[in-house]
Design a protein around this motif. Structure first.
Motif, PDB file in Angstrom:
ATOM      1  N   ALA A 139       1.068  -1.472  -0.119  1.00  0.00           N
ATOM      2  CA  ALA A 139       0.320   0.047  -0.105  1.00  0.00           C
ATOM      3  C   ALA A 139       1.022   1.296  -0.530  1.00  0.00           C
ATOM      4  O   ALA A 139       0.319   1.804  -0.840  1.00  0.00           O
ATOM      5  CB  ALA A 139      -0.996  -0.008   1.065  1.00  0.00           C
ATOM      6  N   GLY A 140       2.092   0.858   0.490  1.00  0.00           N
ATOM      7  CA  GLY A 140       3.063   2.935   0.859  1.00  0.00           C
ATOM      8  C   GLY A 140       3.868   2.425  -0.489  1.00  0.00           C
ATOM      9  O   GLY A 140       4.594   3.222  -0.505  1.00  0.00           O
ATOM     10  N   GLY A 141       3.979   1.610  -1.537  1.00  0.00           N
ATOM     11  CA  GLY A 141       4.911   1.553  -2.611  1.00  0.00           C
ATOM     12  C   GLY A 141       5.035   0.405  -3.477  1.00  0.00           C
ATOM     13  O   GLY A 141       4.410  -0.603  -2.762  1.00  0.00           O
TER      14      GLY A 141
ATOM     15  N   TYR B 262       2.020   5.660  12.424  1.00  0.00           N
ATOM     16  CA  TYR B 262       2.701   4.444  11.805  1.00  0.00           C
ATOM     17  C   TYR B 262       2.352   3.125  11.494  1.00  0.00           C
ATOM     18  O   TYR B 262       2.576   2.571   9.951  1.00  0.00           O
ATOM     19  CB  TYR B 262       4.050   3.611  13.414  1.00  0.00           C
ATOM     20  CG  TYR B 262       2.957   2.431  14.091  1.00  0.00           C
ATOM     21  CD1 TYR B 262       3.034   1.461  13.473  1.00  0.00           C
ATOM     22  CD2 TYR B 262       1.849   3.257  14.958  1.00  0.00           C
ATOM     23  CE1 TYR B 262       2.737   0.908  13.747  1.00  0.00           C
ATOM     24  CE2 TYR B 262       1.213   2.027  15.831  1.00  0.00           C
ATOM     25  CZ  TYR B 262       1.606   0.914  14.568  1.00  0.00           C
ATOM     26  OH  TYR B 262       0.734  -0.491  15.294  1.00  0.00           O
ATOM     27  N   ARG B 263       0.488   3.292  11.081  1.00  0.00           N
ATOM     28  CA  ARG B 263      -0.034   2.041  10.672  1.00  0.00           C
ATOM     29  C   ARG B 263      -0.347   2.759   9.254  1.00  0.00           C
ATOM     30  O   ARG B 263      -1.313   1.855   8.682  1.00  0.00           O
ATOM     31  CB  ARG B 263      -1.147   2.175  11.742  1.00  0.00           C
ATOM     32  CG  ARG B 263      -1.040   1.144  12.918  1.00  0.00           C
ATOM     33  CD  ARG B 263      -2.420   1.146  14.170  1.00  0.00           C
ATOM     34  NE  ARG B 263      -2.969   0.305  13.438  1.00  0.00           N
ATOM     35  CZ  ARG B 263      -4.503  -0.105  14.269  1.00  0.00           C
ATOM     36  NH1 ARG B 263      -5.011   0.686  15.071  1.00  0.00           N
ATOM     37  NH2 ARG B 263      -5.379  -0.789  13.226  1.00  0.00           N
TER      38      ARG B 263
ATOM     39  N   SER C 228       2.495   8.418   2.434  1.00  0.00           N
ATOM     40  CA  SER C 228       3.494   9.546   2.256  1.00  0.00           C
ATOM     41  C   SER C 228       2.596  10.906   2.165  1.00  0.00           C
ATOM     42  O   SER C 228       2.225  10.813   1.315  1.00  0.00           O
ATOM     43  CB  SER C 228       4.450   9.098   1.324  1.00  0.00           C
ATOM     44  OG  SER C 228       5.084  10.403   1.101  1.00  0.00           O
ATOM     45  N   THR C 229       2.809  11.763   3.110  1.00  0.00           N
ATOM     46  CA  THR C 229       1.785  13.004   2.429  1.00  0.00           C
ATOM     47  C   THR C 229       3.544  14.727   3.206  1.00  0.00           C
ATOM     48  O   THR C 229       4.543  14.103   2.961  1.00  0.00           O
ATOM     49  CB  THR C 229       1.604  13.852   3.889  1.00  0.00           C
ATOM     50  OG1 THR C 229       1.509  14.363   4.970  1.00  0.00           O
ATOM     51  CG2 THR C 229       0.209  12.533   4.128  1.00  0.00           C
ATOM     52  N   ALA C 230       2.345  15.576   2.848  1.00  0.00           N
ATOM     53  CA  ALA C 230       3.999  16.576   2.473  1.00  0.00           C
ATOM     54  C   ALA C 230       4.441  17.321   3.975  1.00  0.00           C
ATOM     55  O   ALA C 230       5.652  17.051   4.106  1.00  0.00           O
ATOM     56  CB  ALA C 230       3.420  17.859   1.834  1.00  0.00           C
ATOM     57  N   LEU C 231       3.444  16.677   4.701  1.00  0.00           N
ATOM     58  CA  LEU C 231       3.637  16.710   6.378  1.00  0.00           C
ATOM     59  C   LEU C 231       4.729  15.920   6.903  1.00  0.00           C
ATOM     60  O   LEU C 231       6.025  15.974   7.102  1.00  0.00           O
ATOM     61  CB  LEU C 231       3.086  17.239   7.241  1.00  0.00           C
ATOM     62  CG  LEU C 231       2.612  17.398   8.671  1.00  0.00           C
ATOM     63  CD1 LEU C 231       3.953  18.921   8.330  1.00  0.00           C
ATOM     64  CD2 LEU C 231       1.887  17.607  10.030  1.00  0.00           C
ATOM     65  N   THR C 232       4.109  14.925   6.616  1.00  0.00           N
ATOM     66  CA  THR C 232       5.433  13.775   6.632  1.00  0.00           C
ATOM     67  C   THR C 232       6.734  14.080   6.664  1.00  0.00           C
ATOM     68  O   THR C 232       7.889  13.328   7.152  1.00  0.00           O
ATOM     69  CB  THR C 232       4.715  11.985   6.749  1.00  0.00           C
ATOM     70  OG1 THR C 232       4.584  12.023   5.402  1.00  0.00           O
ATOM     71  CG2 THR C 232       3.182  12.087   7.462  1.00  0.00           C
ATOM     72  N   ARG C 233       6.115  14.114   4.901  1.00  0.00           N
ATOM     73  CA  ARG C 233       8.064  14.048   4.566  1.00  0.00           C
ATOM     74  C   ARG C 233       8.690  15.272   5.114  1.00  0.00           C
ATOM     75  O   ARG C 233      10.514  14.964   5.800  1.00  0.00           O
ATOM     76  CB  ARG C 233       7.795  14.736   3.061  1.00  0.00           C
ATOM     77  CG  ARG C 233       7.763  13.121   1.989  1.00  0.00           C
ATOM     78  CD  ARG C 233       7.314  12.851   0.445  1.00  0.00           C
ATOM     79  NE  ARG C 233       6.907  14.177   0.312  1.00  0.00           N
ATOM     80  CZ  ARG C 233       5.127  14.087   0.125  1.00  0.00           C
ATOM     81  NH1 ARG C 233       4.323  12.799   0.542  1.00  0.00           N
ATOM     82  NH2 ARG C 233       4.229  15.377  -0.699  1.00  0.00           N
ATOM     83  N   ALA C 234       8.023  16.198   5.086  1.00  0.00           N
ATOM     84  CA  ALA C 234       8.552  17.630   5.565  1.00  0.00           C
ATOM     85  C   ALA C 234       9.153  17.114   7.616  1.00  0.00           C
ATOM     86  O   ALA C 234      10.303  17.607   7.815  1.00  0.00           O
ATOM     87  CB  ALA C 234       7.744  18.610   5.865  1.00  0.00           C
ATOM     88  N   LEU C 235       9.122  16.280   8.198  1.00  0.00           N
ATOM     89  CA  LEU C 235       8.937  16.017   9.485  1.00  0.00           C
ATOM     90  C   LEU C 235      10.321  15.364   9.433  1.00  0.00           C
ATOM     91  O   LEU C 235      10.635  14.232  10.030  1.00  0.00           O
ATOM     92  CB  LEU C 235       7.880  15.786  10.342  1.00  0.00           C
ATOM     93  CG  LEU C 235       7.003  17.152  10.739  1.00  0.00           C
ATOM     94  CD1 LEU C 235       5.540  16.075  11.268  1.00  0.00           C
ATOM     95  CD2 LEU C 235       7.408  17.632  11.319  1.00  0.00           C
TER      96      LEU C 235
ATOM     97  N   PRO D  23      10.026   8.900   2.476  1.00  0.00           N
ATOM     98  CA  PRO D  23       8.181   8.271   1.266  1.00  0.00           C
ATOM     99  C   PRO D  23       8.755   7.066   0.829  1.00  0.00           C
ATOM    100  O   PRO D  23       6.960   6.452   0.660  1.00  0.00           O
ATOM    101  CB  PRO D  23       8.701   9.157   0.108  1.00  0.00           C
ATOM    102  CG  PRO D  23      10.323   9.796  -0.032  1.00  0.00           C
ATOM    103  CD  PRO D  23      10.826   9.627   1.237  1.00  0.00           C
ATOM    104  N   THR D  24       9.547   6.048   1.094  1.00  0.00           N
ATOM    105  CA  THR D  24       9.671   5.214   0.745  1.00  0.00           C
ATOM    106  C   THR D  24      10.498   3.980   1.755  1.00  0.00           C
ATOM    107  O   THR D  24      11.152   5.304   1.737  1.00  0.00           O
ATOM    108  CB  THR D  24       9.262   4.294  -0.605  1.00  0.00           C
ATOM    109  OG1 THR D  24      10.130   5.538  -1.045  1.00  0.00           O
ATOM    110  CG2 THR D  24       8.351   5.635  -1.424  1.00  0.00           C
ATOM    111  N   ARG D  25      10.662   2.773   1.890  1.00  0.00           N
ATOM    112  CA  ARG D  25      11.586   2.447   2.598  1.00  0.00           C
ATOM    113  C   ARG D  25      12.317   1.566   1.331  1.00  0.00           C
ATOM    114  O   ARG D  25      12.340  -0.195   1.802  1.00  0.00           O
ATOM    115  CB  ARG D  25      11.277   1.656   3.433  1.00  0.00           C
ATOM    116  CG  ARG D  25      10.203   2.737   4.243  1.00  0.00           C
ATOM    117  CD  ARG D  25       9.482   2.130   6.760  1.00  0.00           C
ATOM    118  NE  ARG D  25       9.577   2.702   7.255  1.00  0.00           N
ATOM    119  CZ  ARG D  25       8.441   3.077   7.438  1.00  0.00           C
ATOM    120  NH1 ARG D  25       7.800   2.164   6.091  1.00  0.00           N
ATOM    121  NH2 ARG D  25       7.767   4.179   8.511  1.00  0.00           N
ATOM    122  N   ASN D  26      13.209   2.203   0.458  1.00  0.00           N
ATOM    123  CA  ASN D  26      13.098   1.414  -0.395  1.00  0.00           C
ATOM    124  C   ASN D  26      15.462   0.737   0.409  1.00  0.00           C
ATOM    125  O   ASN D  26      15.753  -0.475  -0.302  1.00  0.00           O
ATOM    126  CB  ASN D  26      13.454   1.281  -2.071  1.00  0.00           C
ATOM    127  CG  ASN D  26      11.927   1.522  -2.608  1.00  0.00           C
ATOM    128  OD1 ASN D  26      11.463   0.120  -2.471  1.00  0.00           O
ATOM    129  ND2 ASN D  26      12.394   2.468  -3.043  1.00  0.00           N
TER     130      ASN D  26
END
Length: 714
Positions: A142-144, A421-422, A426-433, A437-440
């Motif tokens: 779901a996250g990529g 965490y659930r 990925s949002t602009a706010l979570t990335r700014a913090l 965005p992904t965990r590759n």
């Protein structure tokens, strides 16, 4: 690096206690670990009455620092409570929790609070899960595009049960373990993808897996040695690393130097010696992974236990005893060598219990010291051997999860999740913090620097705006006539402390200067009705799933008919929905509503209403948690017990409770139940005029949320 145990006694003990392969059950695993631990030499006599603080103060004495005679002061109770809540469960305390701790007169209240927070297993696990998902590059589809597997549930369950750390690692690496987390195999376009932590499809995958394992579990940076001799660390020639990587493969690996095949194959071998430990490397991949795991987690491999206690130290104090935390090397001593060895030894002797070591750290005087920027340690790569004295904790930036979960808790009294965490989005706010965005790729740390993009998101971002200005707490404060009480509550709620005299004066002046006019923004309540005896024009629905019933034979709320699901009541889940509703704008104070009637002789176990706004991710339910829709979503709310059966009940749900965005319209509504007989009637959106005083209160709350005091642990 200082090797306290490289004595003849230690080496002999390792040799005598060396275990063979063959863990098939957890009991076998624990028995082998206990056998190895029992054979370790006794701790040095100097450790008899040792503590974290004794090692720290010993260095002060050695350096003739003034703190040796006059230790730095401890932080106050309010600061300690906030620090501990964020460190142990990843979220700030409530105003009531902070006040209660400050008012507590028990001498041991700090230890008691640590024990209580560590006992909150679900919150403790929720706080650790993002760290290990980053470290393992865990990601759901779901996250990529997941490349290293989805380990979220495995991590969470491991920390809920406080699984021993060595067992946790063994279940990630060793296929012979009963709890081994198998890779997920997917086939797409005739190509098979193995999504797991151990990836060996190609030479490159194998090399990368070995480098990741060394980084995460031995805090040893080997990546530079994957294609040539390590330029900066002579401890890692390429052949030594290639030998280690061979333990993940079905065969010994060839040396490939800067993409050039050298034609030389290096026998697989574990890179650290333990006299007497098995050296004959098996031939099958499963057996090799078992061999690798037993060598990795063996007490003779000091880097394994030292790496994790060093990570804990950095997490709670700010800088590791070894820095950088992923770059242990033999030519660089830790800042406090004996403390590192003592912590690692104690960790092993207490069954690799993470909570035990965490409790040691957070109940120490060292952890409780007041933050003092003049005494704060730093680490400079140009001067890696510069002394560090730990006379003050270091400022630590909150993670995206800590920031957003804490804002939710402050903004909504009684908020209990779900935690960020659930949510894989990925949002602009979570990335700014700082959330990736992904965990590759594996990562054991988030960026702690600040940048313009973060400032802009904090100043103008719509996501933060809704988190703060949609908060229920603003309505509660707006109804309060005592403005001094409002300012006090604001500070206790957001910063977990009372305001200073200056802050109180500024807060009162702001409220007095921003008293709104007498007229609210909307004069009265109004309704937009989506379903009431029929569907709106243009809407789409599976009419076969809709069963319309008419009165007086059936219960009807207002018009001539109600609706229910046409499926058999024996079906576990029943649902009927409508999409393409007429677009309507709404505000943050609006409420969703639906009328429901539960058959008293055949009541359901659960009822749920869902709303579609770019996806069915906004849900409210009553009764048991039987319907699995969105069980890991961020906007799935339990609203309470089932409504009273045998009469029509109006269900009301604040739009903010289910994460709806006022900047976008709602396009669908779904009515769901688990068992029983349920009738539904009029449903829609109630427009409520906002309280005229919430805007200035939101401004004040926003100012505190974006302040450094909220954004950092001090």
């Amino acid at each position: 690096m200082f090797h306290l145990r490289q004595s003849l006694g230690w080496m002999l003990a390792c040799a005598l206690a060396a275990a063979a392969h063959g863990a098939t059950t957890n009991d076998d695993f624990i028995a082998r670990r206990n056998e190895r631990l029992a054979a370790l030499p006794p701790a040095p006599a100097s450790w008899k009455n040792a503590s974290i603080d004794s090692f720290i103060t010993a260095k002060w004495d050695e350096a003739h620092l003034p703190e040796a005679k006059t230790p730095p002061p401890l932080c106050d109770d309010a600061t300690f409570a906030r620090r501990l809540y964020l460190d142990l469960i990843g979220i700030i305390p409530s105003a009531a929790e902070s006040r209660a701790f400050v008012a507590d007169k028990r001498r041991d209240k700090r230890t008691k609070l640590a024990e209580a927070l560590l006992a909150r297993n679900e919150d403790y696990a929720a706080h650790w899960t993002p760290f290990w998902e980053d470290a393992l590059a865990s990601q759901s589809t779901a996250g990529g595009v997941a490349t290293h597997g989805d380990y979220g549930d495995f991590i969470y369950r491991s920390f809920v049960t406080n699984k021993p750390y060595d067992l946790f690692v063994a279940e990630l690496l060793d296929p012979t373990m009963p709890g081994y987390k198998h890779a997920n195999v997917q086939t797409a376009n005739t190509h098979t993808n193995v999504n797991g932590f151990v990836r060996t499809d190609t030479h490159s995958d194998t090399i990368q897996t070995a480098a990741n394992t060394a980084q995460i579990f031995m805090a040893t940076e080997m990546k530079c040695a994957s294609c040539h001799n390590h330029f900066l660390n002579k401890e890692w020639p390429q052949k030594r690393f290639t030998a280690f990587a061979g333990l993940f493969s079905t065969n010994d690996l060839e040396v490939i130097r800067c993409e050039k095949h050298m034609g030389e194959f290096v026998p697989a071998a574990f890179p650290f010696d333990a006299p007497g430990a098995p050296t004959n490397v098996p031939s099958t991949q499963e057996a090799r992974l078992h061999y690798l795991t037993t060598r990795l987690i063996d007490p003779c491999n000091e880097r394994f236990s030292q790496a994790i206690v060093n990570r804990l130290w950095k997490r709670f104090v700010g800088l590791g005893l070894v820095e950088p935390v992923d770059d242990f090397r033999s030519d660089r001593e830790p800042s406090h060598p004996e403390l590192l060895h003592w912590l690692a030894d104690d960790f092993m002797r207490h069954g690799y219990d993470l909570k035990h070591t965490i409790a040691l750290i957070v109940t120490s005087r060292t952890y409780q010291q007041r933050y003092n920027p003049a005494l704060e340690d730093t680490f400079n790569m140009q001067k890696p051997d510069a002394p560090r004295y730990v006379r003050s904790p270091s400022l630590r930036r909150l993670t995206a999860e800590q920031v957003i979960d804490s804002i939710h808790k402050a903004a909504a009294p009684g908020w209990s999740g779900p935690r960020l965490y659930r949510d894989a989005a990925s949002t602009a706010l979570t990335r700014a913090l700082g959330r990736p965005p992904t965990r590759n790729e594996v990562s054991t740390s988030r960026p702690d620097d600040v940048a313009v993009v973060q400032s802009l998101e904090m100043l103008n971002g719509p996501e933060l705006y809704h988190f703060v200005y949609d908060g229920e707490i603003l309505d509660e404060w707006a109804s309060q006539k005592d403005q001094k009480k409002v300012v006090r509550e604001l500070y206790w709620t957001v910063l977990n402390r009372p305001p200073t005299a200056g802050e109180m004066a500024l807060g009162l002046k702001y409220l007095q200067d921003n008293v709104p006019g007498a007229a609210p923004l909307r004069a009265k309540t109004a309704e937009t009705v989506w379903v009431d005896g029929d569907l709106p024009p243009g809407a789409r629905a599976d009419l076969a799933a809709w069963r319309w019933v008419e009165g007086p034979a059936y219960p009807v709320f207002g018009g001539t008919r109600a609706h229910m699901n046409s499926a058999s009541v024996d079906k576990a889940k029943q649902q009927h929905l409508v999409t393409d509703l007429p677009p309507v704008k709404f505000e943050r104070d609006d409420r969703l509503f639906a009328y429901v009637y539960l058959e008293p002789t055949n009541a359901p176990a659960e009822i749920m209403v869902q709303w579609n706004q770019n996806g069915w991710e906004h849900r409210a339910f009553w009764g048991e948690d039987k319907i699995g829709y969105g069980d890991t979503g961020p906007s799935r709310r339990k609203m309470g017990a089932l409504p009273k059966a045998g009469e029509w009940v109006r269900l009301e749900i604040p739009v903010r409770e289910v994460g709806l965005n006022p900047d976008e319209t709602i396009s669908g509504i779904s009515f769901d139940q688990s068992g029983g007989t349920v009738y539904w009637d009029k449903a829609g959106l109630e427009h409520r005029p906002p309280h005229p005083e919430t805007e200035p209160l939101g401004d004040m709350m926003w100012a505190l949320v974006v302040s450094p005091e909220f954004q950092f642990i001090r």
